[in-house]
Enzyme design. Structure first.
Site, PDB file in Angstrom:
ATOM      1  N   ASP A  43       3.387  -1.622   3.655  1.00 28.67           N
ATOM      2  CA  ASP A  43       2.364  -0.872   3.263  1.00 28.67           C
ATOM      3  C   ASP A  43       1.374  -1.922   2.515  1.00 28.67           C
ATOM      4  O   ASP A  43       1.809  -2.758   1.802  1.00 28.67           O
ATOM      5  CB  ASP A  43       2.689   0.455   2.591  1.00 28.67           C
ATOM      6  CG  ASP A  43       1.442   1.353   2.465  1.00 28.67           C
ATOM      7  OD1 ASP A  43       1.346   2.358   3.044  1.00 28.67           O
ATOM      8  OD2 ASP A  43       1.027   1.054   1.328  1.00 28.67           O
ATOM      9  N   HIS A  58       6.668   5.583  -2.750  1.00 27.85           N
ATOM     10  CA  HIS A  58       6.120   5.589  -4.069  1.00 27.85           C
ATOM     11  C   HIS A  58       6.986   6.398  -4.843  1.00 27.85           C
ATOM     12  O   HIS A  58       7.053   6.606  -6.236  1.00 27.85           O
ATOM     13  CB  HIS A  58       4.647   5.888  -4.340  1.00 27.85           C
ATOM     14  CG  HIS A  58       3.783   4.984  -3.403  1.00 27.85           C
ATOM     15  ND1 HIS A  58       3.656   3.497  -3.772  1.00 27.85           N
ATOM     16  CD2 HIS A  58       2.680   5.118  -2.621  1.00 27.85           C
ATOM     17  CE1 HIS A  58       2.604   3.011  -3.038  1.00 27.85           C
ATOM     18  NE2 HIS A  58       2.050   3.777  -2.178  1.00 27.85           N
ATOM     19  N   ASP A  87      -1.983   0.959   6.407  1.00 27.13           N
ATOM     20  CA  ASP A  87      -3.307   0.928   5.999  1.00 27.13           C
ATOM     21  C   ASP A  87      -3.533  -0.607   5.668  1.00 27.13           C
ATOM     22  O   ASP A  87      -4.560  -0.749   5.045  1.00 27.13           O
ATOM     23  CB  ASP A  87      -3.267   1.823   4.379  1.00 27.13           C
ATOM     24  CG  ASP A  87      -1.877   1.692   3.563  1.00 27.13           C
ATOM     25  OD1 ASP A  87      -0.925   0.899   3.979  1.00 27.13           O
ATOM     26  OD2 ASP A  87      -1.618   2.078   2.546  1.00 27.13           O
ATOM     27  N   HIS A 131       0.159  -0.939   0.027  1.00 26.24           N
ATOM     28  CA  HIS A 131       0.409  -0.796  -1.532  1.00 26.24           C
ATOM     29  C   HIS A 131       1.905  -0.870  -1.777  1.00 26.24           C
ATOM     30  O   HIS A 131       2.744  -0.703  -1.066  1.00 26.24           O
ATOM     31  CB  HIS A 131       0.027   0.780  -2.020  1.00 26.24           C
ATOM     32  CG  HIS A 131      -1.403   1.148  -1.582  1.00 26.24           C
ATOM     33  ND1 HIS A 131      -1.716   1.875  -0.423  1.00 26.24           N
ATOM     34  CD2 HIS A 131      -2.520   1.187  -2.552  1.00 26.24           C
ATOM     35  CE1 HIS A 131      -2.957   2.104  -0.530  1.00 26.24           C
ATOM     36  NE2 HIS A 131      -3.585   1.775  -1.644  1.00 26.24           N
TER      37      HIS A 131
END
Length: 658
Positions: A172, A135, A265, A174
């Site tokens: 991931d 990120h 995740d 996200h």
């Protein structure tokens, strides 16, 4: 050793110094739990262990601005109050006096791994790091990420090692918007991300996380986003994404290096953001096992993608088809849907400790417990690969841990099976059959995982018939047979759903039933890859076999790299249980390459990508149209319009027009 493990205990030093429910899930135990589980499973000892180094500020500057690096350097002397105030300027980030040191180690670990792989010290590896990175942007921390570890590693590989094509896969849950921003105009880096999106309602709530964000300028087509708009995606959805989006594009791109931003995740047992340490540590172990070449567990559950997943796959294929020949070769022309981004109410993240989180955690723990039961029921076998050849050529080079099988099945058993075919009564054929049966018995009894056996050319078809019957009568519930060359399906073999026959190099594209499929052997690299990814593997994963037979018969015409790729990819559907039957006249080079891929090594490259011929493309389109109503893994879009014609589930059927 083939696999490196890069780590440094100092990366556990940074921790949250104040109360913040959003940030407390990023904690040192995420590393220590994973490392402890690697040791318990004996995996750390099988890897080349490297202590991470700090990245230099010049290396950080490959991606980040000097001002941002200076700001992070200054956090080492800030008070807790000052650290909290600075953290509040960013989204979901906390700083600690050790953050700068930890983050430099995380980047340095990635760079060490790049060096180890590209200098040939290892084949692959895992950098076990925190803080994460995908990120992070040029001048901003974001989502627990300080420096963009993978992006810096890609820039470093280009600068230090002169690479021109790098693939980054980000799995991931996200979206890794930081990586996307850094490379969105760079055609030398292909960035692929699948991520929970929910029409823009899931963090980081960005319009550019949708499928129609494909890059900028010269980088158009080199950003591939696959947004999941529904929660609860399962094995079938992820396999469909691999087969129908990622792998076709990856083979066409032909990367020199693959970097994986491996967030866990989205794994079973993890309701939110890596909070569940058991799920995280199990996921890390499974990745290391895969890197070491251990066969993966067979996938569980129904292999039918969700309708929402098919809509997402259709959207990304539509957005990417103008940029990638491989997607245009696979059949239906997708229709580009409007953006699925919505400015309506955003979903609030689930906070640890709340009732929704506890309910999700309980459900996830039950799913994880089921997976752990599978791990106990499917231990790694003592012999991964065995080779049973009647005459071992001196030129045959095998990995040291491949078993050279010397034994044969009992004569009484061998002669009993040989009575089925006159061609098996000859001495050479009978001797070869005994070796084949001995190897097959070892696989069926769980003593051997995979193997290679040879047969004389006149006995190739009769031996294959015996192997099929022996397998189905002694433990195999579902048997996939991929026959390449002049090999006909046994005439009296029951079409009862227990065996799926797939002939490559058939005279025409034909599907007499959903369990009998024939396709001509494509002549080009692109045609062969499309055939495997868009037909063979969807059928294989949909069938969920206990055992895969790959028979390279007379006039199979399959070059060694293509045969190796086929065998390697077919390890997945059956948990690595693959038996390859070769003609005795096959080259030692082919046998050696097949032994290495069954042992878990990567297959050799296929060479430059070339388009499929119109005839091969038409054959693939025809078969997919005939079969996808029954085999849902063939679908690449949600159903539209009327129902498709259904194939017979027994004998009969149709073939393509001449």
């Amino acid at each position: 050793m083939r696999t490196a493990l890069v780590y440094h205990e100092d990366m556990t030093a940074a921790q949250l110094l104040w109360e913040d429910p959003e940030c407390e899930i990023e904690r040192p135990e995420r590393l220590t739990a994973a490392l402890e589980r690697l040791r318990q499973w004996g995996l750390e000892q099988r890897c080349l262990q490297l202590a991470a180094r700090e990245a230099s500020e010049a290396e950080l500057g490959l991606v980040h601005s000097p001002e941002y690096v200076s700001l992070l350097r200054g956090t080492q002397t800030l008070s807790t109050r000052e650290l909290q105030a600075l953290s509040g300027q960013y989204d979901a980030v906390y700083f600690h006096p050790s953050t700068f040191h930890c983050a430099r180690l995380a980047v340095g670990a990635a760079l060490q791994l790049v060096d180890a792989v590209l200098t040939g010290a290892v084949h692959n590896g895992l950098a076990l790091v925190r803080p994460p990175g995908h990120h992070s942007q040029r001048a901003a921390a974001n989502g627990f990420c300080v420096f963009n570890n993978v992006a810096i590693a890609a820039k470093y590989a280009k600068q230090r090692h002169g690479l021109h094509r790098i693939l980054i896969v980000d799995w991931d849950v996200h979206h890794g918007q930081g990586i996307q921003y850094i490379f969105e105009d760079d055609p030398s880096v292909l960035y692929f991300s699948w991520h929970r999106y929910e029409h823009g309602h899931f963090w980081p709530y960005l319009r550019e996380s949708d499928a129609d964000a494909v890059g900028q300028g010269q980088g158009r087509g080199f950003t591939v986003n696959l947004p999941w708009n529904q929660v609860g995606m399962g094995n079938a959805d992820y396999v469909a994404a691999f087969l129908h989006v990622l792998l076709p594009v990856a083979f066409e791109f032909d990367p020199e290096l693959v970097l994986i931003s491996a967030g866990f995740d989205s794994a079973i047992g993890d309701p939110e953001g890596g909070y569940h340490l058991e799920s995280l540590s199990q996921s890390v172990c499974m990745v290391v096992k895969a890197l070491l070449g251990d066969p993966a567990l067979p996938l569980s559950g129904p292999m039918e993608p969700h309708h929402s997943a098919l809509e997402s796959i259709q959207s990304v294929r539509a957005a990417q088809t103008p940029h990638w020949t491989s997607l245009r070769q696979q059949g239906s022309t997708p229709i580009l849907n409007p953006s699925t981004y919505s400015l309506e109410r955003r979903a609030s993240p689930v906070s640890p400790g709340g009732p929704k989180f506890k309910a999700a955690e309980a459900q996830a723990s039950a799913a994880l417990s089921s997976l752990l039961d599978q791990l106990h029921l499917n231990p790694t076998l003592p012999v991964r690969t065995a080779v049973a050849l009647t005459a071992l050529d001196a030129a045959l080079v095998l990995p040291a841990d491949v078993l050279r099988q010397e034994g044969s099945a009992p004569q009484e058993e061998t002669r009993a099976w040989a009575r089925l075919h006159e061609a098996l009564a000859q001495d050479k054929a009978l001797t070869a059959l005994g070796k084949v049966l001995h190897l097959l018995n070892g696989i069926l009894d769980g003593q051997v995982n995979s193997g290679i056996a040879a047969t004389p050319e006149p006995a190739a078809a009769p031996t294959l018939d015996v192997v099929i019957r022996r397998s189905l009568s002694h433990g195999a519930r579902r048997l996939l047979c991929v026959a390449v060359g002049q090999l006909d399906r046994p005439a009296d073999l029951a079409d009862d759903g227990r065996n799926l026959w797939l002939n490559i190099r058939g005279k025409e594209a034909a599907a007499p039933s959903m369990f009998q499929v024939s396709v001509p052997l494509p002549g080009t690299t692109g045609g062969f890859v499309s055939c495997v990814l868009a037909l063979v593997l969807p059928l294989a994963y949909g069938f969920q076999p206990d055992l895969v037979l790959v028979a390279l018969g007379p006039a199979h015409g399959l070059q060694a790299p293509r045969a190796a790729l086929l065998a390697s990819l077919l390890r997945g559907p059956a948990g690595g249980r693959v038996l390859v039957l070769l003609e005795q006249g096959s080259t030692s080079q082919l046998a050696g390459i097949l032994a290495r891929v069954l042992q878990g090594e990567a297959p050799p490259g296929l060479g430059p990508f070339s388009m499929a011929s119109p005839e091969d493309t038409q054959a693939l389109i025809y078969l997919r149209g005939q079969l996808e109503a029954e085999w849902k893994m063939l679908q690449v879009a949600g159903e539209a319009g009327g129902a498709r014609p259904r194939l017979n589930t027994g004998s009969g059927g149709s073939s393509s027009p001449q």
